[in-house]
Design an enzyme around this catalytic site. Structure first.
Site, short mmCIF file in Angstrom:
data_model
loop_
_atom_site.label_atom_id
_atom_site.label_comp_id
_atom_site.label_asym_id
_atom_site.label_seq_id
_atom_site.Cartn_x
_atom_site.Cartn_y
_atom_site.Cartn_z
N ASP A 185 -10.65 15.86 12.82
CA ASP A 185 -11.89 15.73 12.86
C ASP A 185 -12.07 17.15 12.72
OD1 ASP A 185 -11.80 12.91 13.27
OD2 ASP A 185 -11.02 13.28 15.28
N ARG A 237 -25.80 20.38 11.40
CA ARG A 237 -25.43 19.88 11.76
C ARG A 237 -27.03 19.08 12.34
NH1 ARG A 237 -22.37 15.78 17.02
NH2 ARG A 237 -23.23 13.80 16.52
N ASP A 243 -9.75 10.91 19.45
CA ASP A 243 -10.29 10.89 20.37
C ASP A 243 -10.92 10.02 21.06
OD1 ASP A 243 -12.87 11.79 19.73
OD2 ASP A 243 -13.14 13.70 20.28
#
Length: 1061
Positions: A428, A623, A777
């Site tokens: 990730d 982002r 996760d």
């Protein structure tokens, strides 16, 4: 340890049989266990019976009293056997009993010295074996303590004492847990509950504790649920039922009540526990699958939130009642341990054959039967590497403990072996490759020529209506909250700018006064930066929320009108606020907000303008989040009702209703956030690639953002005809596993993915024969983690479900820790090969020395006691110290090891035979020379062949010194001590082991007591110098081999660098 086993809490996976043809019985019977009893009581009655509070739980003082009274919350386990009994059991070995029989025969025949010597030697051998097994067990026990389980609870602590709790065994509750409206709809009581929440070790829970749990948590004890929101729990490890079970707080008052709240499962799977009563006689209790208000210890929360009172801990839980059967199940041995078992067995057969040949030849030559019997058994003890499996276990366990100190907790021993074979790491991006602390750096709205820096253009950010609207939406559609410290001493908006988003220079961690999802925290940090206040407490109540998910990629809230006090989302003046991925938000907007605050139709050219601005920010590695708001359309659906701004919904709506409410909105603008890469991650990626390990980045970000970050990290991003370095989630949806397996060879980035895509990626890689490590996760990551060869869960942000499925847990969530773990995995395997080389070469040398001496008609050069002493050195500290040799930093230049690679490779066998030949030849030469060092009085000019104590002492000491030099060469297969590649004193345990062995040998030849036992006599300095010169030849020969191999490697690569770089 099996794949499904857990170090601290064994889970029972009952084997489901075929489905039952009858519906489950839901009638309530007479209870006889605690869970059955409490399932019939209401929350208030449960609290009253356990003398606790539904709002505040127990006081720390009362919890301490109950912990002393009831004991820790641990499953029952058998008391270990006393050490003296375990020591005596070591004498049960067949070879040990044969040696003791030999000592007894010697005693009855009057050979008292031999009897005492053999008995003492056997005692020493047995003691060494006992210490080895004891160390192995203690190391495995230490592994079980590496992953302590925690529980979130509320204890009635005065504000002044809260910091004391944080400094002991408690910590602030994680940011992903929402508590409001679970026990009360009062905002003030919910806020008090948040401030009082703590995290404690699950073993410290007591009956009456008020426990909180959410999606991904493991239930730490048997709990009577007192409040729940959309709560479902996976009870498959207890009941065998595959589907998660819905849970409710209401008491089971009657058959009707039980039926009304039971999940709609007509024919659930059967298991030994599914239809069984709760720890009672069949037919006497409410079955486990009917107790919909009980959360059982060890089960996993699949969705929703819950709160409840602990009603049973440890042996008094349903798991405790079946733990006895779990204790009878032995953990399977690792593949490496099994291969060592087979190797030991094969070597035993060969050794017995050689020993039998030695005994037969000796008897034919007329030697005494007792002498040959004693020598044969002693050789069997020394030559058979019975300590090999134990040393493998100790080496693996100690290696795991070393890895834990570096941030990587291995939950299963077989995973250590697999680490050295990993050739693909799927990671990730957020939180693993990056710091997981977002910071807003750029913003854009209509009428801006390009995105502007928020910290450099404060006037644009605070003066324009569009910019202020973006900030307002980001503030309202936000679930972050003040940390406990900040909540207890809140800062003003003006001073928050100083407090927010500071950097701890010692640890490198970024700190904020807010806790919650990283994007939420980043937006509130931006408010703090410009001195803006949090508006959520000053506006109308939040009446509905659509939470963010990796599939939805957006979140929204609905704020009620001031005139509408009822918690309804259909009010005429309700307003929706939404933030999320650009395309998801843009499709819900019909208009946009200009710089001066006017609403204009959002046509296709302007949508294209928005996309261009987003691509511009994404190309810089940011982002991008889009923001919109607008009046809620009047729909007839249900909704999620809240009591305050950060409440948890009490009911759920359909997906269609949620989409209908968030349409026709006004687009406000974009925000670009930066999550900087972790320190030295780019170096770790380069080192992995140099060692033949591919790194694949998986992220939910846009393609351009992912590419920009990958370039910063030094990942290969090459776009060439016929190959694509980046694939998106949509591409994966269209591809079959076979197509993906073909395309993935040139792909290093997966963008806009969801957790479900991870499973497809793992399958595609494994279909190519790759050994895959996958990080994750969340709850949805668990299937991929379990499917991967090495599942890696995050220790800080990971859910219990993810940790349960994983093989390794990163305590620091840092990608560089994966590199260190792979290094350790490779190093442990090569260390095992090194001490196998040492043990086998010693064993082969001892056998061949005695065999050749017998064939030549010489008296045995080593007596039984001396052979047993050599066995102690072979299986003792020198061998074990080779297993903890520090990992060579250049080990990552070696390619990953094949999963099918044998431990005994051709080069290893060649090293064993070469060293054994040198040891045997040099020791035999000393023996023959010492036998002929005196004249034969009967024949002038002829050397005597009489063997004296001096001769055997020289031979014995020569063999031991050969062993020490051999151990030094076995520290590394390729690194040279002479050329400085291997530090001479780099392994402290090896240094101590060699010094201890030499000290023991000195005692054997210089202390009178041991001289009588081992039949030795003192040696002078000249003798020792001669032995050192001869015994060091094994070191010089191996150094020559290493030098020649190094020359060949340099010629192969031309300039001396690894071909993989």
């Amino acid at each position: 340890m099996s794949r499904s086993a857990t170090p601290a809490l064994p889970l029972h996976n009952a084997q489901a049989s075929r489905p039952s043809s009858r519906a489950p019985v839901t009638g309530v019977r007479s209870p006889s266990t605690s869970t059955s009893t409490y399932s019939l009581l209401g929350p208030e009655e449960t609290a009253e019976r356990l003398q606790t509070s539904l709002l505040h739980g127990l006081t720390p003082a009362e919890a301490e009293i109950r912990l002393l009274r009831d004991g820790p919350n641990e499953l029952p386990h058998e008391e270990p056997e006393p050490l003296w009994l375990r020591f005596l059991k070591q004498f049960k070995e067949t070879l040990i009993l044969l040696l003791l029989a030999s000592a007894a025969i010697s005693f009855f025949m009057g050979n008292y010295d031999d009897a005492v010597s053999i008995t003492l030697a056997v005692t020493i051998v047995v003691t060494v074996g006992f210490v080895q097994e004891y160390r192995s067990e203690k190391s495995l026990e230490a592994l079980n303590r590496l992953v302590p389980h925690h529980a979130h609870l509320i204890r009635d602590v005065p504000p002044s004492s809260a910091p004391l709790m944080n400094n002991s065994t408690t910590a602030a509750l994680g940011p992903d847990i929402e508590l409001e409206d679970l026990a009360s709809k009062s905002p003030s009581s919910a806020s008090a509950a948040i401030k009082a929440s703590s995290t404690v070790l699950a073993s410290e829970l007591v009956a009456g504790d008020l426990v909180l749990f959410t999606t991904g948590d493991r239930i730490p004890a048997d709990i009577r649920i007192t409040a729940a929101t959309d709560l479902t729990i996976d009870e498959s490890n207890l009941t065998g039922e595959n589907e998660p079970v819905a849970k409710y707080p209401e008491a089971l008052r009657s058959t009707k009540a039980a039926v009304s709240h039971s999940p709609k499962i007509v024919s659930p799977p059967r298991s030994p526990f599914y239809d069984a009563p709760a720890s009672g006689a069949v037919g006497a209790d409410i079955r486990l699958n009917e107790q919909h208000n009980i959360a059982f210890m060890g089960t996993l929360v699949r969705s929703g939130y819950g709160q409840g009172i602990v009603i049973g801990t440890g042996a008094k839980t349903e798991f405790g009642s079946i733990s006895v059967s779990l204790q009878e199940i032995e953990s399977p041995r690792t593949p490496l341990q099994l291969s060592m078992d087979r190797l030991g067995q094969e070597l035993s057969y060969i050794s017995f054959g050689v020993i039998a040949l030695i005994v037969v030849i000796g008897l034919v030559q007329g030697r005494k039967l007792l002498e040959m019997f004693t020598i044969g058994v002693s050789l069997a003890v020394a030559a058979i590497p019975e300590g090999l499996p134990i040393i493998v276990t100790v080496t693996l366990a100690l290696g795991v403990l070393r890895m834990a100190k570096r941030g990587a907790i291995m939950r299963r021993l077989p995973s250590v072996e697999t680490l050295g074979s990993v050739n693909v790491v799927c990671s990730d991006k957020t939180g693993t490759l990056t710091l997981n602390h977002m910071a807003v750096t750029k913003m854009w709205h209509f009428d801006c020529p390009e995105p502007f820096e928020v910290h450099n253009d404060i006037s644009s950010l605070t003066s324009g209506p569009a910019a202020r609207t973006v900030l307002r939406i980001g503030n309202i559609a936000n679930n972050a909250r003040l940390s406990r410290v900040s909540a207890n001493s809140p800062a003003s908006a003006s001073s928050a700018a100083v407090l927010s988003s500071t950097v701890d220079r010692a640890s490198g961690a970024v700190k904020s006064r807010w806790v919650g999802q990283p994007t939420d925290v980043a937006i509130l940090d931006l408010l703090d930066t410009f001195g803006e206040d949090d508006l959520r407490d000053r506006i109308s109540r939040r009446v509905a929320e659509t939470p963010f998910s990796s599939e939805r990629k957006w979140m929204g809230v609905i704020i009620g009108s001031a005139q509408n006090d009822a918690p309804s989302f259909t009010g005429a003046n309700n307003v929706a606020y939404i933030k999320g991925a650009l395309e998801q938000v843009l499709t819900r907007c019909d208009t946009y907000l200009t710089k001066d605050g006017r609403e204009v139709i959002l046509d296709e050219p302007r949508r294209h303008t928005v996309r261009q601005a987003a691509e511009h920010m994404a190309s810089e590695g940011l982002r991008v989040l889009a923001f919109a708001s607008g009046a809620v359309r009047d729909t007839a659906g249900g909704g999620r009702v809240f009591g305050s701004r950060t409440s948890t919904p009490l009911s759920i709506t359909s997906q269609g209703d949620e989409d209908d409410r968030y349409t026709g909105l006004v687009f406000a603008g974009l925000v670009g956030m930066n999550d900087p890469p972790r320190k030295d991650v780019h170096k770790s990626i380069r080192r992995l690639m140099a060692g033949g390990v591919r790194v694949i980045m998986i992220t939910g970000d846009a393609e351009s953002t992912a590419v920009a970050i990958a370039k910063k990290l030094g990942m290969p991003v090459r776009d060439s005809p016929g190959s694509r370095p980046v694939l998106t989630g949509q591409d994966l949806d269209r591809m079959s596993t076979a197509d993906l397996a073909q395309a993935i060879s040139t792909t290093s980035i997966f963008a806009r993915t969801s957790p479900e895509h991870k499973m497809k990626i793992v399958r595609a890689l494994q279909s190519r024969g790759d050994v895959v490590a996958m990080t994750g996760d969340g709850v949805n990551d668990a299937p991929a983690l379990k499917k991967a060869d090495i599942g890696i869960a995050m220790g800080k942000l990971g859910t219990d479900v993810a940790k349960e499925a994983a093989d390794m847990i990163l305590t620091d969530d840092d990608f560089s820790t994966i590199l260190r773990a792979i290094e350790q995995g490779k190093g442990i395997f090569y260390n095992i090969q090194n001490f196998i080389t040492f043990q086998l070469s010693t064993s082969v040398a001892a056998l061949s020395l005695v065999l050749l001496s017998t064939l030549l008609g010489f008296k045995n050069p080593l007596n039984a006691m001396q052979i047993l002493w050599i066995n102690i050195l072979m299986d003792g500290p020198p061998a074990q110290s080779l297993g903890v040799e520090p990992v060579d930093p250049t080990i990552m230049n070696r390619p990953p090891r094949s999963r099918t690679a044998r431990v005994l490779t051709r080069p290893l066998i060649q090293r064993v035979l070469t060293s054994a030949f040198m040891i045997m030849l040099g020791t035999l030469a000393i023996y023959v020379y010492e036998m002929g060092d005196a004249d034969d009085l009967s024949t002038p000019g002829k050397r005597s062949r009489v063997v004296t104590a001096h001769d055997t002492t020289m031979t014995f000491t020569c063999f031991v010194l050969f062993d020490m030099f051999n151990a030094l060469t076995c520290r590394s297969e390729s690194k040279s001590v002479l050329r400085g590649e291997l530090p001479l004193f780099g392994n402290k345990m090896f240094n101590y082991a060699v010094l201890g062995s030499l000290f023991g040998q000195a005692c054997v030849i210089y202390v009178p007591f041991f001289q009588r036992i081992f039949q030795t006599e003192p040696l002078n300095a000249a003798h020792l110098l001669k032995l050192l010169c001869v015994s060091s030849t094994v070191f010089w020969v191996d150094e020559g081999r290493k030098y020649l191999n190094a020359v060949k490697r340099r010629r192969a690569v031309g300039v001396g660098y690894s071909v993989n770089v």
